[in-house]
Scaffold this active site. Structure first.
Site, PDB file in Angstrom:
ATOM      1  N   GLU A 246       4.118   6.452   4.135  1.00 52.38           N
ATOM      2  CA  GLU A 246       3.796   5.167   4.764  1.00 52.38           C
ATOM      3  C   GLU A 246       3.841   4.053   3.739  1.00 52.38           C
ATOM      4  O   GLU A 246       3.513   4.264   2.584  1.00 52.38           O
ATOM      5  CB  GLU A 246       2.374   5.202   5.344  1.00 52.38           C
ATOM      6  CG  GLU A 246       2.347   5.681   6.747  1.00 52.38           C
ATOM      7  CD  GLU A 246       0.941   5.647   7.355  1.00 52.38           C
ATOM      8  OE1 GLU A 246       0.058   4.922   6.869  1.00 52.38           O
ATOM      9  OE2 GLU A 246       0.745   6.375   8.326  1.00 52.38           O
ATOM     10  N   LYS A 248       2.557   1.202   1.556  1.00 54.57           N
ATOM     11  CA  LYS A 248       1.221   0.869   1.046  1.00 54.57           C
ATOM     12  C   LYS A 248       1.171  -0.637   0.855  1.00 54.57           C
ATOM     13  O   LYS A 248       1.876  -1.187   0.016  1.00 54.57           O
ATOM     14  CB  LYS A 248       0.930   1.589  -0.268  1.00 54.57           C
ATOM     15  CG  LYS A 248      -0.492   1.346  -0.775  1.00 54.57           C
ATOM     16  CD  LYS A 248      -0.742   2.142  -2.042  1.00 54.57           C
ATOM     17  CE  LYS A 248      -2.218   2.208  -2.419  1.00 54.57           C
ATOM     18  NZ  LYS A 248      -2.879   0.935  -2.568  1.00 54.57           N
ATOM     19  N   PHE A 337      -2.936   1.790  10.724  1.00 54.61           N
ATOM     20  CA  PHE A 337      -2.423   3.102  10.321  1.00 54.61           C
ATOM     21  C   PHE A 337      -3.288   4.290  10.738  1.00 54.61           C
ATOM     22  O   PHE A 337      -2.907   5.431  10.501  1.00 54.61           O
ATOM     23  CB  PHE A 337      -2.125   3.157   8.813  1.00 54.61           C
ATOM     24  CG  PHE A 337      -3.281   2.753   7.925  1.00 54.61           C
ATOM     25  CD1 PHE A 337      -4.367   3.581   7.759  1.00 54.61           C
ATOM     26  CD2 PHE A 337      -3.242   1.548   7.231  1.00 54.61           C
ATOM     27  CE1 PHE A 337      -5.411   3.227   6.927  1.00 54.61           C
ATOM     28  CE2 PHE A 337      -4.289   1.173   6.392  1.00 54.61           C
ATOM     29  CZ  PHE A 337      -5.374   2.018   6.242  1.00 54.61           C
ATOM     30  N   LYS A 420      -1.300   8.575  -3.101  1.00 57.22           N
ATOM     31  CA  LYS A 420      -0.646   7.270  -3.300  1.00 57.22           C
ATOM     32  C   LYS A 420       0.324   7.336  -4.468  1.00 57.22           C
ATOM     33  O   LYS A 420       0.127   8.093  -5.419  1.00 57.22           O
ATOM     34  CB  LYS A 420      -1.693   6.183  -3.534  1.00 57.22           C
ATOM     35  CG  LYS A 420      -2.638   6.460  -4.679  1.00 57.22           C
ATOM     36  CD  LYS A 420      -3.715   5.404  -4.780  1.00 57.22           C
ATOM     37  CE  LYS A 420      -4.762   5.829  -5.784  1.00 57.22           C
ATOM     38  NZ  LYS A 420      -5.804   4.896  -6.038  1.00 57.22           N
TER      39      LYS A 420
HETATM   40  P1  AMP Z   1      -6.328   2.393  -3.844  1.00 60.08           P
HETATM   41  O1  AMP Z   1      -7.166   1.179  -3.482  1.00 60.08           O
HETATM   42  O2  AMP Z   1      -5.371   2.156  -4.938  1.00 60.08           O
HETATM   43  O3  AMP Z   1      -7.179   3.638  -4.001  1.00 60.08           O
HETATM   44  O4  AMP Z   1      -5.392   2.721  -2.577  1.00 60.08           O
HETATM   45  C1  AMP Z   1      -5.896   3.036  -1.326  1.00 60.08           C
HETATM   46  C2  AMP Z   1      -5.885   1.802  -0.456  1.00 60.08           C
HETATM   47  O5  AMP Z   1      -4.571   1.452  -0.061  1.00 60.08           O
HETATM   48  C3  AMP Z   1      -6.599   1.969   0.850  1.00 60.08           C
HETATM   49  O6  AMP Z   1      -7.987   1.843   0.728  1.00 60.08           O
HETATM   50  C4  AMP Z   1      -6.009   0.861   1.711  1.00 60.08           C
HETATM   51  O7  AMP Z   1      -6.752  -0.318   1.530  1.00 60.08           O
HETATM   52  C5  AMP Z   1      -4.643   0.626   1.091  1.00 60.08           C
HETATM   53  N1  AMP Z   1      -3.523   0.919   1.996  1.00 60.08           N
HETATM   54  C6  AMP Z   1      -2.426   0.147   2.115  1.00 60.08           C
HETATM   55  N2  AMP Z   1      -1.566   0.667   2.979  1.00 60.08           N
HETATM   56  C7  AMP Z   1      -2.092   1.817   3.459  1.00 60.08           C
HETATM   57  C8  AMP Z   1      -1.669   2.815   4.382  1.00 60.08           C
HETATM   58  N3  AMP Z   1      -0.493   2.751   5.003  1.00 60.08           N
HETATM   59  N4  AMP Z   1      -2.495   3.871   4.593  1.00 60.08           N
HETATM   60  C9  AMP Z   1      -3.684   3.964   3.971  1.00 60.08           C
HETATM   61  N5  AMP Z   1      -4.134   3.047   3.090  1.00 60.08           N
HETATM   62  C10 AMP Z   1      -3.352   1.985   2.819  1.00 60.08           C
END
Ligand code: AMP
Length: 572
Positions: A246, A248, A337, A420
């Site tokens: 997906e 991000k 999502f 991620k």
């Molecule tokens: P991180 O903040 O680096 O841990 O990355 C996770 C965050 O990415 C999540 O908490 C969401 O805010 C964001 N995010 C962006 N796109 C998506 C997606 N398609 N699915 C889940 N999280 C997403």
């Protein structure tokens, strides 16, 4: 017998003097055992320094200045003497303690709790005076020690070294003998982040009752998080079979709750941020067709043509005033999502493919609400191709989501069901870290008058402490540099929940309240830092502020260890 506030103050004083997690838990659980069932919820809230769960919009609305006024009123001291003492001591709690005289009458925990709620409810013209008068009545009754903790609770700085996890563990210890109880309480708290409800359910209905605590509309769920890998090829090893890659988005996570005509948006910190996004609320009303729902998505700033813009642009929408004007100035998309609850059905233990299908079924895409774009991939080459495409479009990277039958929504957990992969990972050795600022160093030369560097820490949830991980001086532009002292005002004492090495004491202490994202190149062992017993981030560089994260949501010391181990294994 009803709990006296003086009993709580005694426990808090003892807690302040101990650092061992086990001792904290033993002390708290002994105390909890003496609390009447009907008051376990208020005692739990107060011990966390709260009067309600975080997600309820209940704020005392009293800053330090007002608390000092209440102290002045209660003790009949001139305001300037109180303020002078505060400037000297730097802690409103100690000021209150030093000025308040002998206890006038016994305060019950319930009276304190109820009065604080009355303060929170007081609004409108003349409300400041009425709030002060409520609080000064409490100070008039209180003993010096009670006054210390009362002041700290009101300004939101109780910080006893007993965080959410310690309180959950202590409740488990006090009311059950079972080892699984801790995990069960933790899970329940992730589904229902309200310590009062968890405590009350445990004492009234036991673990069986706790296991039945479920998602509910207008009670936010702690959000599911993604793991990270060092090489894109590793995604496939961790997540064999079909996966959904997906986009991000580089924005802000939103959990939208709706029932009937009411919609509430919660942030990742579980704050109610509905008023910031009137455009999103209206769009959800038009786009999502269900009687009630809890869905998640990322709100991201876009330009007039709908091109994605970075997080910093979205941050302009964080405001109390001119919200409508900024909604026009900074338009957004909401990429949905996930679905956690739809038409009364709980989807937490439904695998991701069906959750996504359900989301698609109820979503009619519009100008603002869109489904997160994705590609189902079986081979890692396909993931890589998709990654390269989405980077072109302005995404931050991708999140690979498992399509396995057991790919449930796991609240508050950073697991391998979501992985991620960001564009930074390709450039640098290490990932970015979300760290908490706990101190600062005076600037010299070109930087005199501002800070030269910040002392940043990772979070250890086991001990509820912030352990230092790097000294950060690069990556700020001139404006950001000049604003550092205002953004991170110095406090007088080292906070109890901050651990630093004797070799690296900052010039100024900073309350551990703000999360910043830091890019690093390497993790090494160092006697200068305390993270995970002495790990340090080398060549750290400031990336951005993370106002969407609470300090307890910063990178944990456990994650730091994992990263370090991975880096070392790679080098060998
Ligand atoms: P991180 O903040 O680096 O841990 O990355 C996770 C965050 O990415 C999540 O908490 C969401 O805010 C964001 N995010 C962006 N796109 C998506 C997606 N398609 N699915 C889940 N999280 C997403």
């Amino acid at each position: 017998m009803a709990v006296k506030f003086s009993q709580m103050a005694d426990v808090y004083q003892k807690l302040e003097c101990i650092t061992s997690g086990n001792q904290i838990r033993a002390l708290l659980s002994d105390f909890f055992k003496t609390v009447p069932l009907a008051e376990i919820d208020i005692v739990s809230y107060l011990t966390l320094g709260q009067i309600a769960s975080k997600y309820e919009d209940i704020n005392l609305g009293m800053a330090e200045k007002m608390v000092l006024k209440a102290v002045a009123n209660a003790t009949e001291q001139p305001a300037n003497r109180v303020n002078k003492l505060f400037r000297k001591l730097g802690d409103a709690g100690i000021v209150a303690e030093q000025l308040v005289g002998k206890r006038q009458r016994e305060l019950s925990a319930r009276e304190v709790f109820d009065t604080l709620h009355s303060i929170a409810r007081t609004a409108g013209a003349g409300s400041q005076e009425r709030k002060i008068s409520y609080l000064s009545r409490l100070f008039t009754a209180a003993s010096p020690l009670e006054a210390r903790y009362l002041a700290r609770i009101v300004i939101g700085q109780l910080r006893l070294g007993a965080g959410e996890k310690a309180i959950l563990d202590s409740l488990a210890l006090a009311y059950t003998g079972s080892k699984t109880a801790k995990t069960m309480l933790e899970h329940a708290y992730n589904v229902c982040p309200d310590i009062g409800i968890i405590a009350k359910t445990l004492v009234n209905k036991g673990l069986k009752g706790v296991s039945k605590i479920n998602v509910q509309v207008f009670r936010p769920v702690q959000m599911m998080l993604a793991q990270r890998v060092d090489k894109i090829s590793e995604i496939h090893r961790k997540m064999p079979g079909l996966m959904s890659a997906e986009e991000k988005y580089d924005g802000e996570r939103i959990q939208a709750h709706a029932k009937g005509n009411t919609i509430i948006l919660y942030s990742r910190r579980l704050d109610n941020i509905t008023s910031q996004f009137p455009d999103v609320v209206a769009a959800l009303r038009a786009s999502i067709k269900a009687k009630d729902y809890i869905i998640e998505g990322e709100v991201v700033a876009v330009d007039k043509k709908g091109n994605l813009l970075p997080f910093q642009t979205l941050m302009a929408r964080r405001r109390k005033y001119d919200v409508e004007a900024y909604a026009r100035k900074v338009p957004v998309h909401l990429y949905v999502f996930d679905a956690l609850l739809v038409n009364g059905r709980n989807y937490l233990r439904t695998a991701y493919p069906e959750r996504r299908r359900t989301l698609e079924r109820i979503t009619k895409e519009g100008m603002i609400v869109k489904l997160a774009r994705r590609k189902l991939c079986e081979k890692i080459d396909d993931v890589e191709t998709f990654f390269n495409q989405v980077i072109q479009r302005g995404c931050e990277g991708i999140i690979a989501k498992s399509c396995a039958p057991g790919a449930y929504y796991t609240p508050g957990t950073r697991g391998w069901l979501w992985i991620k992969w960001k564009r930074e990972y390709q450039k640098e050795l290490a990932d970015t870290f979300d760290l908490v600022v706990v101190g600062a160093f005076a600037g010299k030369g070109r930087r005199s008058g501002t800070y030269g560097a910040l002392l940043c820490a990772a979070y250890n949830p086991e001990t509820d402490t912030f352990e230092t991980f790097c000294k950060l001086g690069t990556g700020f532009n001139d404006k950001e540099l000049a604003q550092l002292p205002r953004k991170f005002p110095a406090i007088k004492q080292q906070p109890k929940n901050v651990s630093v090495s004797r070799l690296l004491k900052p010039d100024y202490w900073v309350a551990p309240a703000t999360v910043i994202e830091v890019l690093g190149a390497e993790i090494t062992k160092s006697p200068l830092h305390t993270a995970a017993g002495g790990l340090a981030l080398r060549f750290p560089r400031f990336v951005r502020y993370r106002p969407d994260k609470r300090p307890e949501q910063a990178t944990t010391t456990k994650e730091v260890i994992k990263m370090a181990v991975r880096v070392y294994t790679e080098l060998r």
